[in-house]
Write a protein that holds these residues in place. Structure first.
Motif, short mmCIF file in Angstrom:
data_model
loop_
_atom_site.label_atom_id
_atom_site.label_comp_id
_atom_site.label_asym_id
_atom_site.label_seq_id
_atom_site.Cartn_x
_atom_site.Cartn_y
_atom_site.Cartn_z
N UNK A 294 2.07 9.03 -6.45
CA UNK A 294 2.26 10.45 -5.95
C UNK A 294 3.81 10.98 -5.99
N UNK A 295 4.37 10.18 -6.77
CA UNK A 295 5.65 10.67 -7.20
C UNK A 295 6.69 11.07 -6.03
N UNK A 296 6.42 9.90 -5.07
CA UNK A 296 7.33 10.18 -3.93
C UNK A 296 8.43 9.09 -3.65
N UNK B 240 -7.17 6.49 0.88
CA UNK B 240 -5.79 6.54 0.34
C UNK B 240 -5.39 7.60 0.39
N UNK B 241 -4.13 8.04 0.33
CA UNK B 241 -3.42 9.06 0.56
C UNK B 241 -3.57 10.15 -0.56
N UNK B 242 -4.36 9.76 -1.74
CA UNK B 242 -5.01 10.61 -2.72
C UNK B 242 -6.23 11.32 -2.53
N UNK B 243 -6.91 10.77 -1.52
CA UNK B 243 -8.32 11.31 -1.10
C UNK B 243 -8.36 12.66 -0.56
N UNK C 195 -2.00 11.67 7.78
CA UNK C 195 -1.98 10.35 8.05
C UNK C 195 -3.18 9.76 7.22
N UNK C 196 -2.67 8.45 6.92
CA UNK C 196 -3.74 7.63 6.19
C UNK C 196 -3.76 6.03 6.83
N UNK C 197 -4.73 5.79 7.57
CA UNK C 197 -4.77 4.62 8.12
C UNK C 197 -5.66 3.64 7.20
N UNK C 198 -5.14 2.44 6.89
CA UNK C 198 -5.83 1.72 5.87
C UNK C 198 -6.48 0.41 6.61
N UNK D 258 0.91 -1.12 0.07
CA UNK D 258 0.00 0.03 0.02
C UNK D 258 0.98 1.15 0.11
N UNK D 259 1.80 1.19 0.94
CA UNK D 259 2.85 2.33 0.92
C UNK D 259 3.45 2.28 -0.39
N UNK D 260 4.07 1.43 -0.66
CA UNK D 260 5.03 1.70 -2.07
C UNK D 260 4.17 2.04 -3.29
#
Ligand code: GLU
Length: 285
Positions: free
Chosen positions: A37-39, A171-174, A243-246, A29-31
């Motif tokens: 997001x280009x990180x 997700x982190x794009x939300x 923060x993003x908790x899955x 998920x993190x990768x």
């Protein structure tokens, strides 16, 4: 190399057992979101628990992540090599008068605790040692009795104005939303443990700041702990990441996977013939 505005994510396992599908989900998920997001995704080894973390688990962790096809920049930060950083941060909190020594055993806490429980279901610390006088503290510290250092939660909250969690879901794009942190429900949490010169809460906050982490992606099991993390960030004047908790990977009985319950490790699955592609497909990546 990461640029100035490049998102920095991290996967931060504790090597006190072999990784299971829950860890694989969190790492993938993190990768995935770091890539979208280009990180970049850092790997951090959270091995402050000297008694439970073992070299074979560290070696296996690298091997399992490599097998899954993941990569990360070097050097990897190992928390056991940076106790000085955490001691310094605890020192600031002590200077601010926000930490006090606690000599209570678990049994004593259970006996003295009221009905209140923290978000993990443990009894809220009844504050016994907060009431000790300076002289009593000095005598007990000098006696060499095992000591842990707790945060005086009420005093800490009174000193912090910015207690907001910035988060996204699922997700982190939300879209980013904010919620008020309520660390008070944890009571006087342990900041420096008896058996190691830090705690999960202190070291995670120090490291996320030192490593410039902008996005913390981790399981819902740590959702409520974030309230403590933003409080520590405010007290130590550190930036707060997003923060993003899955959701958690669960077994057939809908229970969270865990080492202690003997959930199948990635090594077991590999020995049973699973391929990295099968793991990815099973987890939706
Ligand atoms: N080391 C923690 C764990 O393995 C995760 C810490 C975090 O992501 O904040 O549960």
């Amino acid at each position: 190399m990461s640029g100035p505005s490049q998102p920095i994510f991290r996967f931060a396992p504790s090597p006190n057992g072999f990784l299971h599908l829950g860890h694989a989900y969190s790492a993938l998920f993190t990768a995935h979101w770091a890539r979208v997001l280009g990180g970049v995704m850092l790997l951090r080894i959270e091995d402050i628990d000297i008694a439970r973390c073992r070299p074979e688990f560290v070696a296996a962790l690298y091997d399992d992540l490599d097998w899954l096809g993941l990569s990360w920049p070097e050097p990897v930060r190992r928390q056991s090599e940076h106790f000085g950083d955490y001691e310094r941060a605890a020192g600031y909190l002590r200077q601010m008068g926000l930490l006090y020594p606690c000599f209570c055993s678990r049994t004593e806490i259970r006996a003295a605790a009221g009905d209140a429980s923290d978000p993990e279901g443990a009894p809220v610390y009844p504050g016994t040692c907060r009431a000790l006088t300076g002289a009593e503290r000095a005598v007990r510290l000098a006696s060499g009795a095992p000591v842990q250092w707790r945060l005086d939660m009420e005093a800490a909250m009174a000193q912090s104005s910015r207690l907001e969690i910035r988060e996204t879901h699922p997700d982190p794009a939300a879209p980013v939303t904010t919620r008020k942190a309520e660390p008070g429900r944890w009571g006087d949490v342990v900041i420096v443990r008896k058996d190691t010169p830090t705690s999960y809460h202190l070291s995670v906050v120090v490291d996320d700041a030192l490593q410039g982490v902008t996005h913390v992606t981790r399981g819902m099991d740590l959702y409520a702990a974030t309230d403590i993390h933003v409080l520590l960030q405010a007290l130590l004047d550190l930036p707060s990441p997003l923060y993003c908790h899955h959701d958690l990977v669960r077994d057939e009985a809908r229970e969270k996977l865990s080492k202690s319950k003997g959930s199948a490790s990635l090594r077991d699955l590999r020995a049973d013939g699973w391929t990295p592609a099968r793991v990815r497909t099973a987890l939706g990546f």
